[in-house]
Design an enzyme around this catalytic site. Sequence first.
Site: not given
Length: 520
Positions: A344, A439
């Site tokens: 991430c 998303r």
Amino acid sequence: MAATRNSILDDPFYQPADKFFPANSKIGLTFDDITLATLYSEILPRDTQLDTALAEKLRLHIPVISADMDTVTESRMAIAMALNGGLGLIHYNMPERQQLSEVSRVKNHVHGLIQEPIKVSPDELIGDVLAMIEQKKFAFGTFPVVDENGKLVGLLSGHVVKPRYAKLKVSEALTPRSQVHTILQKELGKDPIARADKFFTERLGIHKLLVVDDKDKLCGLITLSDVERITLERAAQFKPARDANFHLVCGAAVSATRNAFGELDKQRILEHVGGLVERGVDVVAVSTAHGHTKGVGDTVKVLRDAFPKLPIIAGNVTSAAGVEFLADCGADAIKVGQGPGSICTTRMVAGVGIPQMTALYVCSRAAAKKKVTILADGGITKSGDIVKALTLSSAVICGGIFAGCNEAPGDVVEISGKLYKQYRGMGSLAAMRTGSAARYGHEKNPTQKVAAEGIEALKEACGSVDRVLAQLIGGIQSGMGYLGAKNLEQLREKARYIRVSPAGMREAAPHDVVELKTGS
Ligand code: XMP
């Protein structure tokens, strides 16, 4: 009598969650910032229970879930997770129809029966078969031979799959159909493994049993080694996670899909989830990077209304308000984690996100009030992190830890003599182009202007999920033993925390030695 209770001398140092986290409220803490204090124990690690309930109708035997990422969870991973007592969430970076069949594969999986064995055709050369084994890195060399209609023609034994026979056709080297051991699918009965076990015991030296239908079409393969492994596993502590009909449990991720006008496409979401429910899905996860949004809330509401009994996971959030919101919309379990994941970059790109232990604490208190559960999603790199996460949550969601496993999608690549598998963030540009843009709140085909929130990476190949999970579970049980917790509820009640300095963290890992072997 010996003192078995806490001593007040410990209290200022080792504090329960409701004292420790508020006392550290000015700083975001993650796994390595804290450590757990031991407690008097009469519990041996092997006697600890890891059962967990994520929703009324969703119980697992181990609190571990594989992430809905396109380099982590498809049917193979979900099957392996459920067989170990956990859960796999099938990702949605694929056409909806394909996701439905991935779910069906898990729900129809018969343990020990390879339902889609790798086959070869009679016209191929042995050299072609050798090349396929090399390219796909298969660890086996025996293949059923079928004609163009899927009808069984024979068995190509590993003994003849050798370079010296490379120029022979498969048809010239196979064991003919009349000599191949088969069983009719309908004769497998309710317990195919017991049936196959009996078959192998009665036929000395036979290692493979092919399953055919009435028309002699190949529909499966059972191997002696699998039967022996499963028979051993049946005595194992952690049973597979199954539904009421004895099928493996399976989850699937769905997105808050929008139409061309940017409005939530409720009809399409309902059709998609309706299809998943028909296939027997046990839980759907409305998976987004920002779950405290109207779009995610409305999606959860629509699903809750249409499928009152379906367990719903939703996320991701890192605030009490986010948990309360999703719980009010109808979610049963809420994913907590914004930016902790190994791939991430949300915190770097957007400057947003909360270190995971603080986020879990804040969310866990809201979840307790709302009577929902929380799942610790991302940032787990070792079993100790899982123990810490489970002091505040009902299960962990892991991506990176499983991405190097055989069961993760994608091929193994060799770089400088080492084996790797690809692992990428669902917010990486490559993954968003394949479908996960929603998303992250972007359009389906993001342009150059969209900032990626994940990277593309490699993970060292690490063998089977069984092996990786065995290490993780051993670590969780060990942690519970140290805290005298016989189950996860007691772990949550008993945990006491203290902050760790950078020097303390260095002390926690191997140091001042030349490491010969890693712990795993
Ligand atoms: P681990 O640490 O297990 O994390 O590899 C997996 C979790 O990371 C989340 N995820 C992302 N987060 N950008 C993000 O900020 C991304 O590209 C991305 N892809 C996945 C997700 O919650 C997953 O379960």
